[in-house]
Design a protein around this motif. Structure first.
Motif, PDB file in Angstrom:
ATOM      1  N   LEU A  45       0.813  -1.214   0.000  1.00 58.58           N
ATOM      2  CA  LEU A  45       0.000   0.000   0.000  1.00 58.58           C
ATOM      3  C   LEU A  45       0.848   1.267   0.000  1.00 58.58           C
ATOM      4  N   ARG A  46       2.110   1.160   0.381  1.00 61.15           N
ATOM      5  CA  ARG A  46       2.985   2.343   0.333  1.00 61.15           C
ATOM      6  C   ARG A  46       3.209   2.807  -1.105  1.00 61.15           C
ATOM      7  N   GLY A  47       2.992   1.913  -2.073  1.00 63.88           N
ATOM      8  CA  GLY A  47       3.100   2.304  -3.472  1.00 63.88           C
ATOM      9  C   GLY A  47       1.954   3.166  -3.954  1.00 63.88           C
ATOM     10  N   CYS A  48       0.939   3.388  -3.098  1.00 60.38           N
ATOM     11  CA  CYS A  48      -0.207   4.235  -3.465  1.00 60.38           C
ATOM     12  C   CYS A  48       0.025   5.694  -3.089  1.00 60.38           C
ATOM     13  N   ARG A  49       1.229   6.049  -2.691  1.00 59.43           N
ATOM     14  CA  ARG A  49       1.478   7.410  -2.201  1.00 59.43           C
ATOM     15  C   ARG A  49       1.283   8.454  -3.297  1.00 59.43           C
ATOM     16  N   ILE A  50       1.800   8.215  -4.486  1.00 59.49           N
ATOM     17  CA  ILE A  50       1.708   9.214  -5.564  1.00 59.49           C
ATOM     18  C   ILE A  50       0.269   9.440  -6.005  1.00 59.49           C
ATOM     19  N   PRO A  51      -0.526   8.398  -6.343  1.00 54.68           N
ATOM     20  CA  PRO A  51      -1.922   8.677  -6.693  1.00 54.68           C
ATOM     21  C   PRO A  51      -2.714   9.290  -5.546  1.00 54.68           C
ATOM     22  N   LEU A  52      -2.398   8.940  -4.305  1.00 46.85           N
ATOM     23  CA  LEU A  52      -3.082   9.555  -3.169  1.00 46.85           C
ATOM     24  C   LEU A  52      -2.788  11.042  -3.094  1.00 46.85           C
ATOM     25  N   GLN A  53      -1.542  11.433  -3.311  1.00 46.74           N
ATOM     26  CA  GLN A  53      -1.191  12.852  -3.278  1.00 46.74           C
ATOM     27  C   GLN A  53      -1.839  13.616  -4.429  1.00 46.74           C
ATOM     28  N   LEU A  84     -11.534  16.339 -13.488  1.00 47.68           N
ATOM     29  CA  LEU A  84     -11.095  15.211 -14.314  1.00 47.68           C
ATOM     30  C   LEU A  84      -9.818  14.584 -13.761  1.00 47.68           C
ATOM     31  N   VAL A  85      -8.893  15.434 -13.327  1.00 46.00           N
ATOM     32  CA  VAL A  85      -7.652  14.904 -12.741  1.00 46.00           C
ATOM     33  C   VAL A  85      -7.954  14.155 -11.447  1.00 46.00           C
ATOM     34  N   THR A  86      -8.907  14.657 -10.674  1.00 46.18           N
ATOM     35  CA  THR A  86      -9.290  13.970  -9.438  1.00 46.18           C
ATOM     36  C   THR A  86      -9.884  12.597  -9.730  1.00 46.18           C
ATOM     37  N   VAL A  87     -10.744  12.542 -10.747  1.00 46.60           N
ATOM     38  CA  VAL A  87     -11.335  11.245 -11.122  1.00 46.60           C
ATOM     39  C   VAL A  87     -10.265  10.282 -11.614  1.00 46.60           C
ATOM     40  N   ALA A  88      -9.353  10.768 -12.454  1.00 43.17           N
ATOM     41  CA  ALA A  88      -8.276   9.904 -12.949  1.00 43.17           C
ATOM     42  C   ALA A  88      -7.382   9.419 -11.814  1.00 43.17           C
ATOM     43  N   GLY A  89      -7.060  10.337 -10.877  1.00 42.93           N
ATOM     44  CA  GLY A  89      -6.252   9.925  -9.725  1.00 42.93           C
ATOM     45  C   GLY A  89      -6.971   8.930  -8.841  1.00 42.93           C
ATOM     46  N   THR A  90      -8.296   9.083  -8.720  1.00 44.83           N
ATOM     47  CA  THR A  90      -9.070   8.126  -7.915  1.00 44.83           C
ATOM     48  C   THR A  90      -9.056   6.740  -8.549  1.00 44.83           C
ATOM     49  N   VAL A  91      -9.190   6.702  -9.881  1.00 45.42           N
ATOM     50  CA  VAL A  91      -9.120   5.416 -10.572  1.00 45.42           C
ATOM     51  C   VAL A  91      -7.745   4.783 -10.385  1.00 45.42           C
ATOM     52  N   LEU A  93      -5.655   5.305  -7.908  1.00 44.25           N
ATOM     53  CA  LEU A  93      -5.543   4.874  -6.517  1.00 44.25           C
ATOM     54  C   LEU A  93      -6.320   3.586  -6.278  1.00 44.25           C
ATOM     55  N   THR A  94      -7.501   3.484  -6.863  1.00 48.48           N
ATOM     56  CA  THR A  94      -8.305   2.267  -6.699  1.00 48.48           C
ATOM     57  C   THR A  94      -7.614   1.059  -7.309  1.00 48.48           C
ATOM     58  N   VAL A  95      -7.011   1.242  -8.479  1.00 41.08           N
ATOM     59  CA  VAL A  95      -6.304   0.139  -9.127  1.00 41.08           C
ATOM     60  C   VAL A  95      -5.109  -0.300  -8.281  1.00 41.08           C
ATOM     61  N   GLN A 130      -8.954  -9.198 -11.595  1.00 42.45           N
ATOM     62  CA  GLN A 130      -8.348  -7.878 -11.431  1.00 42.45           C
ATOM     63  C   GLN A 130      -8.422  -7.069 -12.718  1.00 42.45           C
ATOM     64  N   ARG A 131      -8.196  -7.704 -13.853  1.00 43.07           N
ATOM     65  CA  ARG A 131      -8.275  -6.987 -15.125  1.00 43.07           C
ATOM     66  C   ARG A 131      -9.707  -6.556 -15.430  1.00 43.07           C
ATOM     67  N   VAL A 132     -10.655  -7.440 -15.174  1.00 42.14           N
ATOM     68  CA  VAL A 132     -12.058  -7.082 -15.415  1.00 42.14           C
ATOM     69  C   VAL A 132     -12.483  -5.945 -14.496  1.00 42.14           C
ATOM     70  N   ALA A 133     -12.087  -6.011 -13.224  1.00 38.17           N
ATOM     71  CA  ALA A 133     -12.438  -4.947 -12.276  1.00 38.17           C
ATOM     72  C   ALA A 133     -11.815  -3.615 -12.681  1.00 38.17           C
ATOM     73  N   THR A 134     -10.570  -3.634 -13.128  1.00 42.42           N
ATOM     74  CA  THR A 134      -9.917  -2.398 -13.573  1.00 42.42           C
ATOM     75  C   THR A 134     -10.637  -1.801 -14.777  1.00 42.42           C
ATOM     76  N   PHE A 135     -11.014  -2.653 -15.712  1.00 41.00           N
ATOM     77  CA  PHE A 135     -11.732  -2.168 -16.888  1.00 41.00           C
ATOM     78  C   PHE A 135     -13.081  -1.564 -16.496  1.00 41.00           C
ATOM     79  N   LEU A 136     -13.819  -2.229 -15.620  1.00 40.25           N
ATOM     80  CA  LEU A 136     -15.129  -1.718 -15.214  1.00 40.25           C
ATOM     81  C   LEU A 136     -15.005  -0.411 -14.441  1.00 40.25           C
ATOM     82  N   VAL A 137     -14.029  -0.320 -13.548  1.00 43.27           N
ATOM     83  CA  VAL A 137     -13.836   0.919 -12.782  1.00 43.27           C
ATOM     84  C   VAL A 137     -13.499   2.076 -13.710  1.00 43.27           C
ATOM     85  N   ALA A 138     -12.621   1.838 -14.681  1.00 43.43           N
ATOM     86  CA  ALA A 138     -12.255   2.905 -15.614  1.00 43.43           C
ATOM     87  C   ALA A 138     -13.454   3.341 -16.455  1.00 43.43           C
ATOM     88  N   VAL A 139     -14.257   2.375 -16.930  1.00 42.59           N
ATOM     89  CA  VAL A 139     -15.425   2.721 -17.751  1.00 42.59           C
ATOM     90  C   VAL A 139     -16.461   3.487 -16.938  1.00 42.59           C
TER      91      VAL A 139
END
Length: 371
Positions: A45-53, A84-91, A93-95, A130-139
């Motif tokens: 989870l420490r790898g989520c620092r950049i999208p979280l910021q 838009l940047v917030t939404v992209a960063g949230t996606v 971070l979720t991934v 994981q791939r299906v979930a990533t695709f659905l979250v992005a869509v």
């Protein structure tokens, strides 16, 4: 002066607050990782620092935009870009979080399971989910962002939903191959016909399944080449899966030797040789004569191995040792090419030599006179 200082102060405070929160979260995750070394979740989870910021800085600046006093006449455009940047960063971070949870689940499952086949099956299914979930979250995130931030698209969206039946038929016909690969990928992942890490023989190439996606499957061949093919291939054509049902294999070595080869001594030497090799799993072995020709016999040595790596080394090693033993102990048993003239059958007519024409001619008597 105030018109310049207020934006700088708001922007500086936003960046400082974001960096501080990111550092605090990273320290907390680091402490949790040291306190619970049995699970890799906190370290991942420490790898989520950049999208979280990114999410924090855009969200805070969006909330404090009215206090900044920035007046460019394009406030709506700036706010939409921040959203838009917030939404992209949230996606993003979720991934990252989903990937960390998936890797942790795979590690725990591999630790508690001794069967490597179950581990490979779980890894394949988890990767596909994981791939299906990533695709659905992005869509979903992209659709929500477009409909919320751009009201003019709502009318178009309603029209598309009204004609979804016709569009679905047209899209299904146009994307038939893509949809076929998609459903084939899901069938392969959850049907367990082939898994990541399986040893397969496809199109005459031997390799290990390295990656399975929704559309393609990648096989790493023994010489480090990658063979990529559509997933639908594995539902429509036959292929060899050496890992399905177990990793044990039987390797065979064929030798062409002379008819006078001492088969008993060769069989005994093979038994002694296998006892000294660690890549033989001690299950089965045999040595038999499988064929004969006018000049040679075909000898087959069969040995069992626990996996494909030992299968290859055992096969090559036994072939080399058997040939070395035959050449050293019984060199006459090696194949030979006959160069001597063939023996004639009993009672066959012998070839009469042609008489020399240097003496008397045909029909001439003594002195050269014709009779």
């Amino acid at each position: 002066m105030e018109a310049l200082l207020r934006p700088l102060i708001v922007l500086g405070c936003t960046v400082a607050l974001t960096l501080l929160l990111g550092w605090v979260v990273d320290r907390l995750l680091h402490a949790a990782d040291r306190r619970h070394p049995e699970t890799p979740l906190w370290g991942l989870l420490r790898g989520c620092r950049i999208p979280l910021q990114i999410v924090l800085v855009t969200s805070v600046f969006h909330a404090a935009y009215d206090w900044s006093g920035i007046d460019t006449g394009r406030e709506k455009v700036i706010l939409k870009c921040l959203a838009l940047v917030t939404v992209a960063g949230t996606v993003w971070l979720t991934v990252r979080i989903t990937s960390a949870v998936a890797d942790t689940s795979l590690t725990r499952f591999a630790t508690n399971t001794s069967d490597p086949r179950r581990v490979r099956r779980f890894r394949t299914q988890l990767s596909m989910i994981q791939r299906v979930a990533t695709f659905l979250v992005a869509v979903v995130a992209g659709s929500v962002a477009i409909l919320v931030l751009f009201p003019g698209m709502r009318t178009l969206g309603a029209s598309l939903l009204a004609s979804a039946g016709v569009i679905g038929i047209v899209a299904g016909v146009a994307a038939q191959a893509m949809l076929g690969n998609l459903f084939a990928g899901l069938q392969v992942a959850f049907g367990s016909s082939v898994k990541i890490g399986d040893t397969v023989v496809v199109e005459g190439e031997w390799g290990v399944v390295e990656e399975i996606t929704l559309a393609f499957l990648t096989v790493r061949i023994w010489d480090d080449r990658r063979l990529t093919m559509p997933v639908s291939y594995f539902n429509s054509k036959p292929y060899e899966n050496w890992s399905r049902g177990g990793t044990e294999l039987t390797c065979t070595v064929y030798l062409h030797l002379d008819h006078c080869t001492p088969i008993g001594e060769l069989r005994e030497y093979l038994r002694e040789l296998l006892e000294t090799r660690d890549d033989w799993d001690r299950r089965t072995w045999s040595l038999v004569v499988t064929d004969t020709t006018p000049t040679t016999i075909q000898v087959r040595a069969a040995m069992s191995a626990k996996d494909t790596d030992d299968w290859w080394t055992l096969q090559c090693g036994v072939r080399e040792e058997l040939l070395t033993w035959v050449r050293r102990a019984h060199p006459y048993a090696l194949p030979r090419v006959a160069t001597a003239p063939a023996a004639e059958a009993p009672g066959a007519l012998t070839h009469q030599p042609v008489p020399s024409q240097g003496g008397a001619r045909d029909g001439a008597g003594p002195g050269g006179k014709r009779i």
